[in-house]
Design a protein around this motif. Sequence first.
Motif, PDB file in Angstrom:
ATOM      1  N   ASP A   4       0.847  -1.191   0.000  1.00 16.29           N
ATOM      2  CA  ASP A   4       0.000   0.000   0.000  1.00 16.29           C
ATOM      3  C   ASP A   4       0.883   1.242   0.000  1.00 16.29           C
ATOM      4  OD1 ASP A   4      -1.871   1.998   0.360  1.00 16.29           O
ATOM      5  OD2 ASP A   4      -2.299   1.484   2.452  1.00 16.29           O
ATOM      6  N   LEU A   6      -0.377   4.561  -0.869  1.00 12.52           N
ATOM      7  CA  LEU A   6      -1.338   5.605  -1.192  1.00 12.52           C
ATOM      8  C   LEU A   6      -0.615   6.945  -1.251  1.00 12.52           C
ATOM      9  CD1 LEU A   6      -4.392   5.969  -1.697  1.00 12.52           C
ATOM     10  CD2 LEU A   6      -4.600   6.559   0.735  1.00 12.52           C
ATOM     11  N   LEU A  18      -5.926  10.963  -4.949  1.00 12.56           N
ATOM     12  CA  LEU A  18      -5.248   9.906  -4.205  1.00 12.56           C
ATOM     13  C   LEU A  18      -5.127   8.693  -5.106  1.00 12.56           C
ATOM     14  CD1 LEU A  18      -6.894  10.110  -0.656  1.00 12.56           C
ATOM     15  CD2 LEU A  18      -4.548  10.728  -1.279  1.00 12.56           C
ATOM     16  N   ASP A 324      -6.218  12.057   8.375  1.00 12.45           N
ATOM     17  CA  ASP A 324      -5.567  10.887   7.789  1.00 12.45           C
ATOM     18  C   ASP A 324      -5.320  11.163   6.307  1.00 12.45           C
ATOM     19  OD1 ASP A 324      -4.911   7.875   8.250  1.00 12.45           O
ATOM     20  OD2 ASP A 324      -6.066   7.923   6.380  1.00 12.45           O
ATOM     21  N   THR A 326      -6.144   9.518   3.872  1.00  8.65           N
ATOM     22  CA  THR A 326      -7.359   9.251   3.096  1.00  8.65           C
ATOM     23  C   THR A 326      -8.292  10.457   3.080  1.00  8.65           C
ATOM     24  OG1 THR A 326      -8.448   8.293   5.043  1.00  8.65           O
ATOM     25  CG2 THR A 326      -7.262   6.778   3.572  1.00  8.65           C
ATOM     26  N   GLU A 327      -8.047  11.421   3.975  1.00  4.53           N
ATOM     27  CA  GLU A 327      -8.870  12.635   4.069  1.00  4.53           C
ATOM     28  C   GLU A 327      -8.143  13.851   3.499  1.00  4.53           C
ATOM     29  OE1 GLU A 327     -11.147  11.737   8.268  1.00  4.53           O
ATOM     30  OE2 GLU A 327      -9.013  12.251   8.353  1.00  4.53           O
TER      31      GLU A 327
END
Length: 360
Positions: A4, A6, A18, A324, A326-327
């Motif tokens: 991973d 990202l 992303l 995070d 992801t945010e």
Amino acid sequence: MAQDNLTAVLHGIEDLRLEQRPIPTIKDNEVLLKMDSVGICGSDVHYLAKGRIGDFILTKPMIIGHEAAGVVAKVGQNVKNLKVGDRVAIEPGVPCRICDYCKNGRYNLCAEMVFCATPPYDGNLTRYYAHAADFCYKLPDHVTMEEGALLEPLSVGVHACRRGGVGLGSSVLILGAGPIGLVSLLTAKSMGASKIMITDLVADRLAVAKTLGATHTLLIEKDRTEKDNVRLVHEMMGEMPDKTIDCSGAESTSRMAILATRSGGVVVLVGMGIPEPKLPIVDGLIREVDIRGVFRYCNDYPAALALVASGTVDAKKLITHHFDITETAEAFNTARHGLGGAIKVMIHCTPRNSNNPKPL
């Protein structure tokens, strides 16, 4: 190692995505870092909104982010100063090391500088990132990863104050209470400045500056004249400042910096505005006001780390928001629009506090 990776990639104006990227392969003098904390800088926001800063123009997808700290996951075969598991702050600019500027200790002026998230070079808002080992600084056990990431903007403040010659008893005017203005305030205070005034258009930021040690604050009102602003600075400080640091870069603040500084004093220009502002150069000339530019920093990370590690500077107070990776979109929106009184927004590439010292 998990696959991973990202990564936050800026594809163009208003186009931040992303996506998964390959985990980098490191060179012999590099380390692979498992990234932890990455702060959002005004330049990151500017590239998102405008696609360029001066001559640095986004022409292809670029990984964003440069205020960062991570954990060493792998070391190149020539690396001696770090080992797997070390927590490090990342100085994001790597020069050629062999030109005259590098050899004379002014490597920030190196024409071959590779600087994170400055076109055409990728940044480090990603799970895994490769970087030169000699531009990674091991963090003491009691220093957090967020503080490690904050060494980047703090180093700008250190460099600005050093360029201005701030010292014991200095009277300092700082124009702009954004993150760079605030770290310049913290640095000037640590260097022994006796009076520090900071100005801004936003009252809430001046309130923060007061808690960080500003002796005077001035809210700039749009209907007040330049002459009145200069007069208020002198009246409130009780004197003309001998050092002025412009962290805004607006034409109005650059003008004010020159006009407000005492004869024989020093003006340090940190903020970047329009390429050719109209400035009162003759006023500065006849009063022998030195005007000095600042471009990033050089040889300042060790001092910034020492200020944080010793407790002299509490940089954590600048962090207002955590997200995070992801945010990332929400984090950038918060930083860009100053939502919730945002000053420094921190993005975590691993779960927050997973690499921080355990509370006693």
